[in-house]
Design an enzyme around this catalytic site. Structure first.
Site, PDB file in Angstrom:
ATOM      1  N   PRO A   1       0.825  -1.222   0.000  1.00 16.32           N
ATOM      2  CA  PRO A   1       0.000   0.000   0.000  1.00 16.32           C
ATOM      3  C   PRO A   1       0.856   1.267   0.000  1.00 16.32           C
ATOM      4  O   PRO A   1       0.339   2.348  -0.266  1.00 16.32           O
ATOM      5  CB  PRO A   1      -0.844  -0.129   1.275  1.00 16.32           C
TER       6      PRO A   1
ATOM      7  N   GLU B   1       3.172  -6.399   8.708  1.00 19.24           N
ATOM      8  CA  GLU B   1       3.351  -4.956   8.433  1.00 19.24           C
ATOM      9  C   GLU B   1       4.302  -4.718   7.259  1.00 19.24           C
ATOM     10  O   GLU B   1       4.651  -3.573   6.975  1.00 19.24           O
ATOM     11  CB  GLU B   1       3.852  -4.228   9.681  1.00 19.24           C
TER      12      GLU B   1
ATOM     13  N   ARG C   1      -2.485 -10.577 -19.767  1.00 19.70           N
ATOM     14  CA  ARG C   1      -3.510 -10.500 -20.816  1.00 19.70           C
ATOM     15  C   ARG C   1      -3.045  -9.635 -21.995  1.00 19.70           C
ATOM     16  O   ARG C   1      -3.665  -9.664 -23.060  1.00 19.70           O
ATOM     17  CB  ARG C   1      -4.856 -10.006 -20.262  1.00 19.70           C
TER      18      ARG C   1
ATOM     19  N   ASP D   1      -9.937  -1.289 -24.610  1.00 21.14           N
ATOM     20  CA  ASP D   1     -10.196  -1.134 -23.181  1.00 21.14           C
ATOM     21  C   ASP D   1     -10.248   0.311 -22.729  1.00 21.14           C
ATOM     22  O   ASP D   1      -9.504   1.137 -23.214  1.00 21.14           O
ATOM     23  CB  ASP D   1      -9.059  -1.781 -22.359  1.00 21.14           C
TER      24      ASP D   1
HETATM   25  C1  JAH Z   1      -0.791  -5.521   3.069  1.00 20.79           C
HETATM   26  C2  JAH Z   1       1.773  -6.621   2.733  1.00 20.79           C
HETATM   27  N1  JAH Z   1      -2.540  -1.621  -2.731  1.00 20.79           N
HETATM   28  C3  JAH Z   1      -3.023  -2.906  -2.437  1.00 20.79           C
HETATM   29  C4  JAH Z   1      -2.232  -3.614  -1.381  1.00 20.79           C
HETATM   30  C5  JAH Z   1      -1.098  -4.320  -1.656  1.00 20.79           C
HETATM   31  C6  JAH Z   1      -0.410  -4.973  -0.645  1.00 20.79           C
HETATM   32  C7  JAH Z   1      -0.897  -4.877   0.656  1.00 20.79           C
HETATM   33  N2  JAH Z   1      -1.995  -4.172   0.916  1.00 20.79           N
HETATM   34  C8  JAH Z   1      -2.651  -3.541  -0.071  1.00 20.79           C
HETATM   35  C9  JAH Z   1      -0.177  -5.510   1.816  1.00 20.79           C
HETATM   36  C10 JAH Z   1      -0.107  -6.101   4.156  1.00 20.79           C
HETATM   37  C11 JAH Z   1       1.163  -6.642   3.973  1.00 20.79           C
HETATM   38  C12 JAH Z   1       1.099  -6.070   1.648  1.00 20.79           C
END
Ligand code: JAH
Length: 299
Positions: A90, A117, A159, A174
């Site tokens: 994220p 985390e 794809r 698309d």
């Molecule tokens: C959550 C490791 N943007 C989407 C996304 C991608 C990975 C993660 N969360 C959201 C994530 C916890 C640990 C990756």
């Protein structure tokens, strides 16, 4: 293209071996390998996480198993082929269709799926000394780990490979793909029957008038984009808009601003005030849009 995925939940990646992607693998267009990170642990309990330095909630993935895994996977691949490390997180840059196209041009992608985390920051830092590393976010929400995001990115990328989807035209048309309607969402689509339970199909689509059909589709695309993705309207190049486009956008804009007659005088004052505040406060500042006005800054 070769794809390696490292995860503590290899079962989560089973979809990569079935249906569309499985057929591409059978045809030899795509080679997918999924690895269990715990194969590179050395302790009895196969530990992959530990407490965060500096304190705070949750656990962080330890660097040693990750570095052992990336070293082994990198050596297992075809030599002289440059791998790229993709880390779904994220905290990454937002993944877009442009990224999908760029990644589709690479011969080898290695996905590192974090849990908890995230992964100790030194892993990406060291990996960057030997290969390109992309930390990518598929959207502004937090998952429990990178596995679901890996499935999303792999599908968006593969794809685009010749011999995977098997339909070059539907790829080119698309939403978000470069082309005549680029930057706009697609409008509604219809198929037979022409009368479904009393519901018809827009007559223009049955007219055989190809110019009128193209114009109608563009009107619908503009209306849907203005309604669902005003951010995309703001990003359009004015040079790409003709006179009719401007009329359609002016029409949806006016309808948005129309206030129904049953809204009373006090309601109008409140809505006007909220509108002014929204123009003052830039997005994503973390400020609660319903909070009372902030205190004025000190002189
Ligand atoms: C959550 C490791 N943007 C989407 C996304 C991608 C990975 C993660 N969360 C959201 C994530 C916890 C640990 C990756």
């Amino acid at each position: 293209m070769r794809i390696d995925v490292v995860t503590i939940f290899p079962e989560y990646l089973v979809p990569l071996g079935v249906s569309l992607l499985g057929k591409a693998s059978e045809r030899g267009v795509l080679h997918v390998h999924v690895h269990d990170l715990r194969a590179w642990t050395t302790d009895l309990h196969r530990t992959v996480d530990d407490t965060p330095y500096g304190g705070g909630p949750g656990m962080v993935m330890k660097p040693e198993p990750w570095w052992a895994a990336l070293t082994a996977v990198t050596k297992a691949g075809p030599d002289a082929t440059q791998p790229m490390l993709v880390v779904p997180t994220p905290s990454g840059r937002r993944f877009t269709q442009r990224d999908a196209q760029r990644l589709a041009g690479r011969p080898w992608l290695i996905f590192a799926c974090g849990r908890y985390e995230g992964i100790d920051g030194r892993v990406a830092e060291r990996a960057r000394t030997t290969m390109p590393v992309e930390e990518l976010s598929i959207g502004d929400y937090v998952l429990a780990g990178g596995e679901a995001a890996t499935l999303v990115i792999v599908e968006a990328v593969t794809r685009l490979l010749p011999g995977v989807l098997g339909n070059a035209d539907s790829v080119a048309d698309d939403s978000f793909a470069p082309g005549t309607m680029s930057g706009l969402l697609e409008g509604p689509v219809y198929t037979k029957p022409a009368d479904w339970d009393g519901m018809g199909v827009p007559p223009v689509l049955q007219s055989g008038n190809h110019a009128a059909i193209a114009r109608w589709r563009r009107d619908q695309a503009l209306r849907r984009t203005a309604g669902n993705r005003p951010d995309l309207i703001a990003g359009l190049d004015p040079a790409d808009l003709d006179e009719r486009d401007r009329e359609v956008l002016a029409d949806v804009g006016e309808r948005d601003r129309e206030v129904p007659a049953e809204v009373g005088e006090r309601d109008r004052e409140v809505l006007a005030e909220v509108g002014e505040r929204e123009r003052e406060v830039p997005g994503e500042t973390g400020r609660d849009p319903n909070a009372p006005p902030a205190d004025p800054p000190p002189p």
